[in-house]
Write a protein that holds these residues in place. Structure first.
Motif, PDB file in Angstrom:
ATOM      1  N   GLU A  86      26.745  61.377  10.649  1.00 44.33           N
ATOM      2  CA  GLU A  86      26.775  62.120   9.388  1.00 44.33           C
ATOM      3  C   GLU A  86      25.676  61.625   8.446  1.00 44.33           C
ATOM      4  N   ILE A  87      25.446  60.322   8.432  1.00 44.67           N
ATOM      5  CA  ILE A  87      24.394  59.751   7.586  1.00 44.67           C
ATOM      6  C   ILE A  87      23.027  60.236   8.058  1.00 44.67           C
ATOM      7  N   ALA A  88      22.768  60.227   9.349  1.00 44.41           N
ATOM      8  CA  ALA A  88      21.486  60.705   9.873  1.00 44.41           C
ATOM      9  C   ALA A  88      21.265  62.175   9.510  1.00 44.41           C
ATOM     10  N   ALA A  89      22.297  62.987   9.655  1.00 50.14           N
ATOM     11  CA  ALA A  89      22.173  64.416   9.334  1.00 50.14           C
ATOM     12  C   ALA A  89      21.922  64.625   7.841  1.00 50.14           C
ATOM     13  N   GLY A  90      22.673  63.930   7.005  1.00 49.58           N
ATOM     14  CA  GLY A  90      22.528  64.089   5.560  1.00 49.58           C
ATOM     15  C   GLY A  90      21.187  63.601   5.052  1.00 49.58           C
ATOM     16  N   ILE A  91      20.770  62.442   5.503  1.00 49.84           N
ATOM     17  CA  ILE A  91      19.493  61.886   5.062  1.00 49.84           C
ATOM     18  C   ILE A  91      18.337  62.708   5.652  1.00 49.84           C
ATOM     19  N   GLY A  92      18.493  63.138   6.883  1.00 46.76           N
ATOM     20  CA  GLY A  92      17.468  63.987   7.498  1.00 46.76           C
ATOM     21  C   GLY A  92      17.288  65.292   6.729  1.00 46.76           C
ATOM     22  N   ALA A  93      18.388  65.880   6.275  1.00 40.97           N
ATOM     23  CA  ALA A  93      18.311  67.111   5.477  1.00 40.97           C
ATOM     24  C   ALA A  93      17.556  66.849   4.173  1.00 40.97           C
ATOM     25  N   PHE A  94      17.833  65.707   3.542  1.00 48.02           N
ATOM     26  CA  PHE A  94      17.112  65.370   2.317  1.00 48.02           C
ATOM     27  C   PHE A  94      15.619  65.171   2.599  1.00 48.02           C
ATOM     28  N   PHE A  95      15.300  64.461   3.666  1.00 41.60           N
ATOM     29  CA  PHE A  95      13.900  64.223   4.002  1.00 41.60           C
ATOM     30  C   PHE A  95      13.131  65.538   4.188  1.00 41.60           C
ATOM     31  N   SER A  96      13.816  66.591   4.641  1.00 38.77           N
ATOM     32  CA  SER A  96      13.132  67.869   4.862  1.00 38.77           C
ATOM     33  C   SER A  96      12.736  68.544   3.555  1.00 38.77           C
ATOM     34  N   THR A  97      13.242  68.042   2.422  1.00 37.94           N
ATOM     35  CA  THR A  97      12.938  68.659   1.125  1.00 37.94           C
ATOM     36  C   THR A  97      11.751  68.000   0.428  1.00 37.94           C
ATOM     37  N   ILE A  98      11.219  66.928   1.019  1.00 35.84           N
ATOM     38  CA  ILE A  98      10.093  66.203   0.417  1.00 35.84           C
ATOM     39  C   ILE A  98       9.028  65.939   1.474  1.00 35.84           C
ATOM     40  N   LYS A  99       7.826  65.625   1.002  1.00 33.31           N
ATOM     41  CA  LYS A  99       6.749  65.267   1.928  1.00 33.31           C
ATOM     42  C   LYS A  99       6.898  63.821   2.389  1.00 33.31           C
ATOM     43  N   GLY A 100       7.448  62.964   1.513  1.00 32.48           N
ATOM     44  CA  GLY A 100       7.648  61.564   1.841  1.00 32.48           C
ATOM     45  C   GLY A 100       8.114  60.795   0.619  1.00 32.48           C
ATOM     46  N   LEU A 101       8.267  59.486   0.773  1.00 29.41           N
ATOM     47  CA  LEU A 101       8.706  58.632  -0.323  1.00 29.41           C
ATOM     48  C   LEU A 101       8.284  57.199  -0.059  1.00 29.41           C
ATOM     49  N   HIS A 102       8.284  56.412  -1.141  1.00 29.37           N
ATOM     50  CA  HIS A 102       7.933  54.993  -1.016  1.00 29.37           C
ATOM     51  C   HIS A 102       8.726  54.195  -2.045  1.00 29.37           C
TER      52      HIS A 102
END
Length: 119
Positions: free
Chosen positions: A44-60
């Motif tokens: 569930e964590i991988a799916a949720g975080i993966g969905a969030f990652f798809s909304t941005i180009k990246g982060l630091h």
């Protein structure tokens, strides 16, 4: 300078590796990101975080300070979010976690206001 474990956590997140990040969690480990509903378990964590990652180009993450007491960590950071539009938004955040007796995360919380990201 982040501790070795904190550096690993943020390297996986900053690399947008949702599956690798989720492997840091115990089977019943819980994660709460901002005001979103808690996620339980690596899948569930991988799916949720993966969905969030798809909304941005990246982060630091830029670690400001860390506090540890036993198996508990509190990390203050600033986070640069790279938007899909090409600009960057930087927001303050605090991440807290607890490591269980097996060395995995059983509780992980991110306190952040992401409103500037969608403004």
């Amino acid at each position: 300078m982040p501790t070795e474990f904190a550096a690993r956590v943020f390297a996986l997140v900053d690399g947008t590796d949702a599956v690798g990040f989720s492997r840091l969690f115990a089977l019943q480990g819980r994660m709460r990101f901002g005001n979103a509903a808690p996620m339980t378990g690596p899948e569930e964590i991988a799916a949720g975080i993966g969905a969030f990652f798809s909304t941005i180009k990246g982060l630091h993450h830029n670690v400001v300070r860390e506090w540890y007491t036993g198996a508990d960590a509190i990390v203050e950071e600033t986070v640069d979010y790279f938007r899909l539009t090409g600009d960057t938004v930087t927001v303050p955040a605090v991440t807290m976690w607890h490591i269980d007796e097996t060395g995995l995360i059983d509780d992980f919380r991110v306190y952040v206001d992401l409103a500037p990201l969608s403004a």
